[in-house]
Design a protein around this motif. Structure first.
Motif, PDB file in Angstrom:
ATOM      1  N   THR B 167       9.681  -6.342  -0.332  1.00  0.00           N
ATOM      2  CA  THR B 167       8.496  -6.829   0.382  1.00  0.00           C
ATOM      3  C   THR B 167       8.001  -5.756   1.362  1.00  0.00           C
ATOM      4  O   THR B 167       8.787  -4.957   1.873  1.00  0.00           O
ATOM      5  CB  THR B 167       8.807  -8.107   1.187  1.00  0.00           C
ATOM      6  OG1 THR B 167       9.851  -7.818   2.120  1.00  0.00           O
ATOM      7  CG2 THR B 167       9.239  -9.247   0.282  1.00  0.00           C
ATOM      8  N   ARG B 168       6.700  -5.797   1.598  1.00  0.00           N
ATOM      9  CA  ARG B 168       6.060  -4.814   2.484  1.00  0.00           C
ATOM     10  C   ARG B 168       6.612  -4.901   3.911  1.00  0.00           C
ATOM     11  O   ARG B 168       6.925  -3.901   4.533  1.00  0.00           O
ATOM     12  CB  ARG B 168       4.544  -5.044   2.479  1.00  0.00           C
ATOM     13  CG  ARG B 168       3.738  -4.033   3.294  1.00  0.00           C
ATOM     14  CD  ARG B 168       2.250  -4.285   3.176  1.00  0.00           C
ATOM     15  NE  ARG B 168       1.760  -3.946   1.851  1.00  0.00           N
ATOM     16  CZ  ARG B 168       1.449  -4.820   0.905  1.00  0.00           C
ATOM     17  NH1 ARG B 168       1.563  -6.116   1.116  1.00  0.00           N
ATOM     18  NH2 ARG B 168       1.019  -4.421  -0.277  1.00  0.00           N
ATOM     19  N   THR B 171      10.177  -3.499   4.408  1.00  0.00           N
ATOM     20  CA  THR B 171      10.214  -2.049   4.133  1.00  0.00           C
ATOM     21  C   THR B 171       9.540  -1.274   5.262  1.00  0.00           C
ATOM     22  O   THR B 171      10.093  -0.301   5.786  1.00  0.00           O
ATOM     23  CB  THR B 171       9.512  -1.748   2.790  1.00  0.00           C
ATOM     24  OG1 THR B 171      10.209  -2.444   1.762  1.00  0.00           O
ATOM     25  CG2 THR B 171       9.518  -0.267   2.481  1.00  0.00           C
ATOM     26  N   ASP B 172       8.349  -1.697   5.628  1.00  0.00           N
ATOM     27  CA  ASP B 172       7.606  -0.951   6.655  1.00  0.00           C
ATOM     28  C   ASP B 172       8.285  -1.041   8.017  1.00  0.00           C
ATOM     29  O   ASP B 172       8.187  -0.113   8.822  1.00  0.00           O
ATOM     30  CB  ASP B 172       6.153  -1.460   6.748  1.00  0.00           C
ATOM     31  CG  ASP B 172       5.312  -0.963   5.573  1.00  0.00           C
ATOM     32  OD1 ASP B 172       5.867  -0.255   4.715  1.00  0.00           O
ATOM     33  OD2 ASP B 172       4.110  -1.278   5.519  1.00  0.00           O
ATOM     34  N   PHE B 180       5.634   1.173   2.319  1.00  0.00           N
ATOM     35  CA  PHE B 180       5.800   0.333   1.134  1.00  0.00           C
ATOM     36  C   PHE B 180       4.712   0.634   0.100  1.00  0.00           C
ATOM     37  O   PHE B 180       5.017   0.889  -1.072  1.00  0.00           O
ATOM     38  CB  PHE B 180       5.756  -1.144   1.530  1.00  0.00           C
ATOM     39  CG  PHE B 180       5.990  -2.078   0.374  1.00  0.00           C
ATOM     40  CD1 PHE B 180       7.265  -2.266  -0.126  1.00  0.00           C
ATOM     41  CD2 PHE B 180       4.931  -2.769  -0.213  1.00  0.00           C
ATOM     42  CE1 PHE B 180       7.491  -3.126  -1.205  1.00  0.00           C
ATOM     43  CE2 PHE B 180       5.158  -3.625  -1.285  1.00  0.00           C
ATOM     44  CZ  PHE B 180       6.435  -3.805  -1.779  1.00  0.00           C
ATOM     45  N   ASP B 181       3.455   0.651   0.523  1.00  0.00           N
ATOM     46  CA  ASP B 181       2.358   0.869  -0.436  1.00  0.00           C
ATOM     47  C   ASP B 181       2.462   2.247  -1.100  1.00  0.00           C
ATOM     48  O   ASP B 181       2.246   2.387  -2.303  1.00  0.00           O
ATOM     49  CB  ASP B 181       1.002   0.717   0.270  1.00  0.00           C
ATOM     50  CG  ASP B 181       0.722  -0.738   0.631  1.00  0.00           C
ATOM     51  OD1 ASP B 181       1.381  -1.629   0.054  1.00  0.00           O
ATOM     52  OD2 ASP B 181      -0.128  -0.984   1.504  1.00  0.00           O
TER      53      ASP B 181
END
Lengths: 111, 350
Positions: B167-168, B171-172, B180-181
């Motif tokens: 998940t973003r 991670t971020d 993440f992206d």
């Protein structure tokens, strides 16, 4: 004298319940271990159920244990909170559904 | 965005201070056994180096990211970079070693200006498993790195990349906004040229580090969850997930202390001590080479400035015979590699 009913350190002593009844303790922990193994449900799903139940029965040891377990499994805080709302909805619903009994009684007795 | 401990001039930028913390407190007061005491209890002291299997080379501490848990304290401000002279000394060893794995790490190893030349030369040695630890975002950061996936493919590089969660948000939080992206985009590009695809020989593995003061769960279960989520959400494939425990050093130690989790985390590591994991700890078959060519039992000892216990201290003096059988240098951070299923740069051990 102990000042509180719950001590976080006691969670780690859970296994000691077998000291006073080894046979039943062993059976319980064997059962407990098997319950949480992956089966028709994944270990992850079982961990979330355990977390929700822990809140329903308001067991601080279980809340501690299954919040940590969830984090280790990569369960997100959003998933945890949703699971808690399921528990809260069932718990709240369980109170409210008894309202039907109240209504029945009122309807029978009241003019 | 956080900065490196060095940039902040934190006392924890000093490895001696880290070792003091790890040796004092709960360990000095006897609340917890030292690592040496613990492995002695199971008859495993001292740990000794076996035949070299993995040569891990750190090309520099410079990185485009500043991750909260980084044991290297890497970041854009770190200027320690391996020189061509030291690279030549490494290449001499790479050509002659019997090690089956060559593992390039950093920082972001790609940021070393001589990275491509070094990979070209090292590739000629024909080592079976040639790993580059890429943080993924570097492949998206600057045009000069955009062709690296193709470069990796040409050299049959085994790409190992960090991905703390599918998940973003998680991670971020650990690796910085936007990571993440960019990582997803990089993984898609790697997949597009064959990396990580089922049955593809182009190996793409992911590394999972817990994003907080807890240990990783079962590696196989996590791999299953990562695979499902990354495929369902982004159509991304990868081969294996390595679950790595965060060791209590550098920025993760700083986090543990600041969040008042240090003692509980150390207790959790000690309680999860697993003698079976000790048998396979990576320091016994790995040699870590720092950016300036000095030798360490592992990457963590490198960051703590704990050199190998051998007459041979530098890659220029390399002698496989003299290094074999050396006593491994340990401290309390080593509990991180022996907890639960164990932990190494290649994932779990037991």
């Amino acid at each position: 004298m102990q000042k509180t009913y719950y001590d976080p350190a006691d969670l780690k002593k859970f296994g000691k319940i077998s000291d006073w009844n080894e046979a039943l303790g062993a059976k319980f922990f064997d059962y407990y271990g098997k319950v949480f193994e992956a089966g028709a449900l994944t270990e992850r799903e079982k961990s979330l159920i355990a977390l929700a139940v822990a809140h329903t029965i308001q067991c601080p040891y279980c809340i501690d244990a299954y919040t940590g377990d969830g984090l280790q499994r990569g369960i997100t805080k959003e998933e945890m909170m949703e699971a808690l709302h399921v528990a809260a909805a069932i718990r709240g619903g369980a109170s409210l559904v008894h309202g039907v009994q109240m209504m029945n009684k009122v309807n029978k007795l009241d003019m | 965005m956080i900065t490196s401990l060095h940039k902040r001039e934190s006392e924890l930028a000093n490895s001696k201070r880290q070792l003091e913390i790890l040796s004092n407190g709960i360990f000095k007061q006897g609340e917890l056994p030292t690592f040496k005491q613990k492995i002695s209890e199971t008859g495993q002291f001292p740990l000794r180096a076996k035949k070299l299997e993995i040569l891990q080379i750190n090309l520099g501490y410079m990185c485009n990211q500043v991750c909260e848990h980084c044991h290297v304290d890497a970041g854009p401000d770190r200027k320690e970079i391996m020189t061509p002279e030291t690279m030549l000394q490494c290449l001499e060893v790479i050509k002659s070693t019997g090690a089956h794995t060559l593992d390039l790490t950093g920082g972001a190893p790609e940021m070393n200006p001589n990275f491509r030349w070094f990979v070209d030369e090292a590739y000629k040695a024909g080592i079976k498993d040639f790993i580059v630890r890429s943080n993924l975002t570097i492949l998206q950061t600057n045009k000069k790195y955009h062709d690296l996936p193709g470069f990796f493919k040409k050299h049959n590089i085994h790409v190992v990349s960090s991905m703390p969660h599918w998940t973003r948000g998680k991670t971020d939080k650990q690796r910085g906004d936007g990571v993440f992206d960019k990582s997803i985009k990089a993984l898609k590009e790697l997949n597009a040229i064959g990396y990580g695809m089922p049955d593809s020989p182009l190996r793409l593995d992911l590394v999972y580090n817990p994003s907080g003061a807890f240990l990783p769960s079962n590696q196989k279960s996590l791999e299953k969850d990562f695979k499902k989520a990354l495929f369902d959400d982004f159509n991304i494939h990868f081969h294996h997930l390595f679950a790595i425990t965060n060791l209590p050093i550098s920025r993760f130690l700083d986090y543990l202390i600041a969040s008042e989790n240090y003692e509980d985390y150390m207790c959790a590591l000690v309680e999860a001590y697993n003698p079976s994991a000790v048998k396979n700890v990576m320091c016994t078959n790995t040699l870590s080479v720092s950016w300036d060519g000095f030798l360490y039992d592992c990457d963590f000892n490198q960051m703590l400035q704990l050199p190998v216990n051998s007459k041979v201290k530098h890659i220029s003096e390399y002698n496989e015979h003299l290094l074999e059988g050396r006593t491994i240098v340990t401290s309390q951070h080593c509990y991180g590699c022996t907890a639960g299923a164990g932990s190494s740069c290649q994932g779990t051990l037991a």
